[in-house]
Design a protein around this motif. Structure first.
Motif, PDB file in Angstrom:
ATOM      1  N   ALA A   1      17.746  33.380  41.359  1.00 25.49           N
ATOM      2  CA  ALA A   1      18.063  33.470  39.938  1.00 25.49           C
ATOM      3  C   ALA A   1      18.846  34.740  39.640  1.00 25.49           C
ATOM      4  N   THR A   2      18.453  35.845  40.279  1.00 29.68           N
ATOM      5  CA  THR A   2      19.174  37.110  40.091  1.00 29.68           C
ATOM      6  C   THR A   2      20.603  37.004  40.606  1.00 29.68           C
ATOM      7  N   LEU A   3      20.788  36.331  41.722  1.00 28.64           N
ATOM      8  CA  LEU A   3      22.134  36.096  42.242  1.00 28.64           C
ATOM      9  C   LEU A   3      22.971  35.339  41.205  1.00 28.64           C
ATOM     10  N   GLY A   4      22.345  34.361  40.541  1.00 28.38           N
ATOM     11  CA  GLY A   4      23.048  33.638  39.483  1.00 28.38           C
ATOM     12  C   GLY A   4      23.451  34.547  38.348  1.00 28.38           C
ATOM     13  N   GLY A   5      22.569  35.504  38.005  1.00 28.26           N
ATOM     14  CA  GLY A   5      22.917  36.468  36.967  1.00 28.26           C
ATOM     15  C   GLY A   5      24.109  37.317  37.352  1.00 28.26           C
ATOM     16  N   VAL A   6      24.176  37.703  38.625  1.00 23.26           N
ATOM     17  CA  VAL A   6      25.320  38.477  39.113  1.00 23.26           C
ATOM     18  C   VAL A   6      26.591  37.634  39.048  1.00 23.26           C
ATOM     19  N   ILE A   7      26.480  36.359  39.374  1.00 20.75           N
ATOM     20  CA  ILE A   7      27.630  35.446  39.305  1.00 20.75           C
ATOM     21  C   ILE A   7      28.176  35.397  37.876  1.00 20.75           C
ATOM     22  N   VAL A   8      27.284  35.415  36.895  1.00 21.31           N
ATOM     23  CA  VAL A   8      27.717  35.395  35.491  1.00 21.31           C
ATOM     24  C   VAL A   8      28.505  36.661  35.165  1.00 21.31           C
ATOM     25  N   THR A   9      28.018  37.811  35.593  1.00 24.42           N
ATOM     26  CA  THR A   9      28.710  39.061  35.277  1.00 24.42           C
ATOM     27  C   THR A   9      30.096  39.115  35.909  1.00 24.42           C
ATOM     28  N   GLY A  10      30.272  38.409  37.028  1.00 23.45           N
ATOM     29  CA  GLY A  10      31.573  38.371  37.668  1.00 23.45           C
ATOM     30  C   GLY A  10      32.457  37.233  37.183  1.00 23.45           C
ATOM     31  N   ASN A  11      31.949  36.411  36.257  1.00 23.62           N
ATOM     32  CA  ASN A  11      32.699  35.271  35.705  1.00 23.62           C
ATOM     33  C   ASN A  11      33.095  34.276  36.799  1.00 23.62           C
ATOM     34  N   TRP A  12      32.193  34.037  37.735  1.00 21.52           N
ATOM     35  CA  TRP A  12      32.479  33.134  38.852  1.00 21.52           C
ATOM     36  C   TRP A  12      31.743  31.800  38.716  1.00 21.52           C
ATOM     37  N   GLY A  13      30.925  31.622  37.697  1.00 24.68           N
ATOM     38  CA  GLY A  13      30.155  30.392  37.561  1.00 24.68           C
ATOM     39  C   GLY A  13      30.813  29.399  36.625  1.00 24.68           C
ATOM     40  N   TYR A  14      30.202  28.206  36.519  1.00 25.31           N
ATOM     41  CA  TYR A  14      30.755  27.181  35.635  1.00 25.31           C
ATOM     42  C   TYR A  14      30.417  27.446  34.169  1.00 25.31           C
ATOM     43  N   LEU A  15      29.548  28.415  33.906  1.00 25.85           N
ATOM     44  CA  LEU A  15      29.316  28.830  32.521  1.00 25.85           C
ATOM     45  C   LEU A  15      30.510  29.664  32.073  1.00 25.85           C
ATOM     46  N   GLN A  16      31.457  29.004  31.421  1.00 28.84           N
ATOM     47  CA  GLN A  16      32.700  29.663  31.041  1.00 28.84           C
ATOM     48  C   GLN A  16      33.078  29.261  29.611  1.00 28.84           C
ATOM     49  N   ASN A  17      33.664  30.207  28.895  1.00 27.48           N
ATOM     50  CA  ASN A  17      34.331  29.896  27.638  1.00 27.48           C
ATOM     51  C   ASN A  17      35.838  29.917  27.890  1.00 27.48           C
ATOM     52  N   GLN A  18      36.624  29.878  26.831  1.00 26.75           N
ATOM     53  CA  GLN A  18      38.064  30.001  27.002  1.00 26.75           C
ATOM     54  C   GLN A  18      38.372  31.337  27.693  1.00 26.75           C
ATOM     55  N   ARG A  19      39.385  31.324  28.546  1.00 26.18           N
ATOM     56  CA  ARG A  19      39.751  32.505  29.308  1.00 26.18           C
ATOM     57  C   ARG A  19      41.195  32.890  28.984  1.00 26.18           C
ATOM     58  N   PRO A  20      41.424  33.634  27.886  1.00 33.11           N
ATOM     59  CA  PRO A  20      42.788  34.068  27.573  1.00 33.11           C
ATOM     60  C   PRO A  20      43.428  34.855  28.702  1.00 33.11           C
ATOM     61  N   ASP A  21      42.619  35.585  29.482  1.00 31.75           N
ATOM     62  CA  ASP A  21      43.173  36.398  30.555  1.00 31.75           C
ATOM     63  C   ASP A  21      43.846  35.556  31.630  1.00 31.75           C
ATOM     64  N   VAL A  22      43.355  34.325  31.854  1.00 27.92           N
ATOM     65  CA  VAL A  22      43.944  33.462  32.879  1.00 27.92           C
ATOM     66  C   VAL A  22      45.351  33.044  32.478  1.00 27.92           C
ATOM     67  N   LEU A  23      45.517  32.576  31.238  1.00 32.84           N
ATOM     68  CA  LEU A  23      46.850  32.187  30.775  1.00 32.84           C
ATOM     69  C   LEU A  23      47.747  33.411  30.611  1.00 32.84           C
ATOM     70  N   ALA A  24      47.189  34.513  30.148  1.00 33.75           N
ATOM     71  CA  ALA A  24      47.988  35.727  29.975  1.00 33.75           C
ATOM     72  C   ALA A  24      48.581  36.193  31.304  1.00 33.75           C
ATOM     73  N   ALA A  25      47.821  36.050  32.376  1.00 35.47           N
ATOM     74  CA  ALA A  25      48.323  36.440  33.697  1.00 35.47           C
ATOM     75  C   ALA A  25      49.511  35.567  34.096  1.00 35.47           C
ATOM     76  N   ILE A  26      49.450  34.292  33.756  1.00 36.18           N
ATOM     77  CA  ILE A  26      50.566  33.387  34.057  1.00 36.18           C
ATOM     78  C   ILE A  26      51.794  33.765  33.236  1.00 36.18           C
ATOM     79  N   ILE A  27      51.578  34.088  31.956  1.00 28.88           N
ATOM     80  CA  ILE A  27      52.697  34.482  31.088  1.00 28.88           C
ATOM     81  C   ILE A  27      53.346  35.763  31.607  1.00 28.88           C
ATOM     82  N   GLU A  28      52.545  36.728  31.997  1.00 25.12           N
ATOM     83  CA  GLU A  28      53.075  37.990  32.520  1.00 25.12           C
ATOM     84  C   GLU A  28      53.908  37.760  33.781  1.00 25.12           C
ATOM     85  N   LYS A  29      53.451  36.857  34.618  1.00 24.57           N
ATOM     86  CA  LYS A  29      54.138  36.603  35.881  1.00 24.57           C
ATOM     87  C   LYS A  29      55.433  35.826  35.675  1.00 24.57           C
TER      88      LYS A  29
END
Length: 560
Positions: free
Chosen positions: A419-447
């Motif tokens: 369970a603690t490992l899952g909590g760490v996954i959340v802090t790293g934004n690596w799990g399926y618990l996700q909201n919109q990610r402006p940073d992902v599209l912004a990285a594409i726009i910058e590139k």
């Protein structure tokens, strides 16, 4: 274990929970709902953002600036006018933001999220009290607190600038009142007035925090009704529970005008757009994922991780669940056989089942799919967390062979580590618990884009403004780009974008070329041939839950 040892152990869970909730809290830009929280909490309004105009990132982000002239009355006014949420959390957040936000500067996303994170930390000792009061066991309280500290689901909600940590605290308090009342009734004891009044106040604050707290009340009502049926042959006076129901109902009446506006609101129409009847398996699958995330979450973010990693995580998750579920069931049964704890355990199980039934009824019966978002499961999450704590406590003293392990303490330790490992996954934004990610599209726009960039979207309500704010937040510090935004207003009479698109085309003629036009969440066809704009098929689809297309606009032959 002595009292001071229990206190030290609880402090350990608090330290772990605090670390998981505050670590890299500002690593992501705010998403749509967080922008709404920040704007309304500051006493500002989205209405100040110009539509049908080319605007800079600074103009778009102005509603996120702290002002010296706003107060609680402006928070209430703007929120009730432009949102579908009750004001209690936003009033608290206004005070919080005022304390830590310099006037005239864009508010810090860390400040906005830290209130929710702090409330999430408070939920850890609150869960200890919940377990200790209802089961009269410090072991149950400790393990419930541990689960609350490391649960991926509760960490996910605590790390966003929203009201879910607060409303879960109120769910914990309301359930504690429910269990206490049912125990006293079963023992044929009078319900004290302080308990009734406390319960009423908690319920009223819950509804004033999130209208979905009414689902908590509905599930509690089912539990009470079942107890009434079970004890119908006994001489028990239930009338004092009627006082709680009446007091709560009176406290909810004030919100009826706001509730009447919700069904027809554009802000909530997305909940009815999932077609649960034709795609009936999807809500069940999502519900199962949200329930699993209260215990376990492995790397599974399809938007940022390789498919191989996600598949491996799925296999490990399946193996872990096949091993851990028998342990959990075994632990619950050990408390079910105890006369002193059987009633409390049955109430919690009935509550969770009733809550899930209400969720499915609204999804399949009324077409309001509450499984679309993980956050909507908040109203039964504390009960699930406590049941996990009870199950682990039941396993703790078991010495008989438990699956792969021969000692209950080892099995409990493995579950807590996972369970603690899952909590760490959340802090790293690596799990399926996700909201919109402006940073992902912004990285594409910058590139992909050079110096002249226009990002356009079709506007219906402040949700679209919030989406653009997230992108502006992430892109505002890119000096190489001449970045502008265009929010195309919907005609109030025809509900079309004909006029706004004409304005957009006209504005494009005035901009230097070459120009990159990004149509983000653009829900209407647009003809850009006259602007010598061609679709770049190398880009365009979905990124970070944004749909987008990239048009490369060159100087026309006549102008050259």
């Amino acid at each position: 274990m002595k009292t001071h040892a229990h206190l030290l152990l609880l402090m350990l869970w608090v330290v772990i929970g605090t670390s998981l909730r505050f670590f890299h809290l500002d690593s992501l830009p705010p998403w749509t709902d967080e922008c709404a929280t920040m704007v309304f909490s500051l006493g500002n309004s989205f209405r100040t953002v110009p539509l049908n105009q080319l605007i800079s990132a600074d103009i778009l982000l102005q509603p996120l600036q702290a002002s010296s002239v706003t107060d609680i009355s402006t928070v209430m006014q703007n929120l009730l006018q432009d949102s579908t949420h009750p004001p209690f959390y936003f009033v608290l957040a206004h005070v919080w933001m005022k304390l830590f936000s310099p006037v005239g500067e864009v508010a810090s996303v860390f400040t906005a999220r830290s209130l929710s994170a702090l409330l999430g930390v408070i939920s850890i000792p609150s869960m200890f009290c919940f377990g200790y009061v209802t089961f009269r066991s410090q072991l149950v309280g400790q393990l419930a607190a541990a689960m609350m500290a490391v649960s991926p689901y509760t960490i996910f909600l605590a790390r966003e600038a929203r009201h879910y940590s607060l409303v879960m605290l109120l769910v914990i308090a309301s359930l504690c009142c429910l269990v206490t009342a049912m125990e006293k009734i079963r023992r044929q004891q009078f319900l004290p007035i302080w308990l009734l009044l406390t319960w009423i106040v908690i319920n009223c604050l819950g509804v004033a925090t999130h209208y979905f707290f009414m689902l908590t009340l509905g599930a509690e009502g089912v539990v009470v009704l079942r107890q009434v049926l079970l004890l119908k042959n006994q001489q028990i006076n239930w009338w004092r529970l009627g006082i709680v129901a009446l007091g709560t109902a009176i406290g909810c009446l004030v919100w009826i005008p706001n509730l009447q506006n919700i069904p027809g609101s554009d802000l909530t129409s997305w909940v009815a757009a999932s077609s649960p009847h034709s795609r009936w398996l999807e809500p069940l699958a999502r519900l199962l994922l949200w329930l699993m995330s209260m215990l376990l979450l492995l790397p599974s973010a399809l938007t940022t991780l390789p498919l191989t990693v996600v598949i491996i995580s799925g296999v490990v998750t399946l193996v872990f669940l096949l091993w851990s579920l028998p342990q959990i069931i075994h632990g619950l049964k050990s408390y079910q056989s105890d006369v002193e704890t059987n009633l409390t355990l049955q109430i919690l199980i009935d509550y969770v089942l009733a809550a899930i039934a209400v969720t499915l009824l609204l999804t399949y019966g009324l077409g309001k799919d509450l499984t679309l978002a993980a956050r909507f499961q908040f109203f039964y999450a504390p009960a699930v967390i406590l049941l996990l704590g009870v199950a682990l406590a039941g396993c703790w003293h078991q010495v008989a062979k438990l699956g792969l392990f021969t000692h209950g303490k080892v099995a409990v330790s493995v579950i807590l580590v996972m369970a603690t490992l899952g909590g760490v996954i959340v802090t790293g934004n690596w799990g399926y618990l996700q909201n919109q990610r402006p940073d992902v599209l912004a990285a594409i726009i910058e590139k992909a884009s050079g110096s002249n960039v226009v990002i356009a979207t079709t506007h219906i309500h402040h949700g679209q403004t919030g989406r653009m704010m997230g992108l502006a937040w992430e892109l505002q510090n890119q000096p190489k780009q001449n970045l502008q935004f265009f929010l195309a207003a919907q005609d109030t009479n025809t509900h079309t974008y004909t006029q706004s698109q004409q304005i957009l085309v006209q504005k494009l003629t005035q901009l230097p070329r070459p120009l990159d036009l990004w149509l983000v969440e653009y829900r209407h066809p647009v003809d850009l041939v006259s602007q010598n704009c061609t679709l770049d098929k190398q880009y365009g689809s979905f990124a970070g839950e944004y749909s987008y297309k990239l048009y490369r606009c060159l100087a026309s032959e006549t102008s050259s």
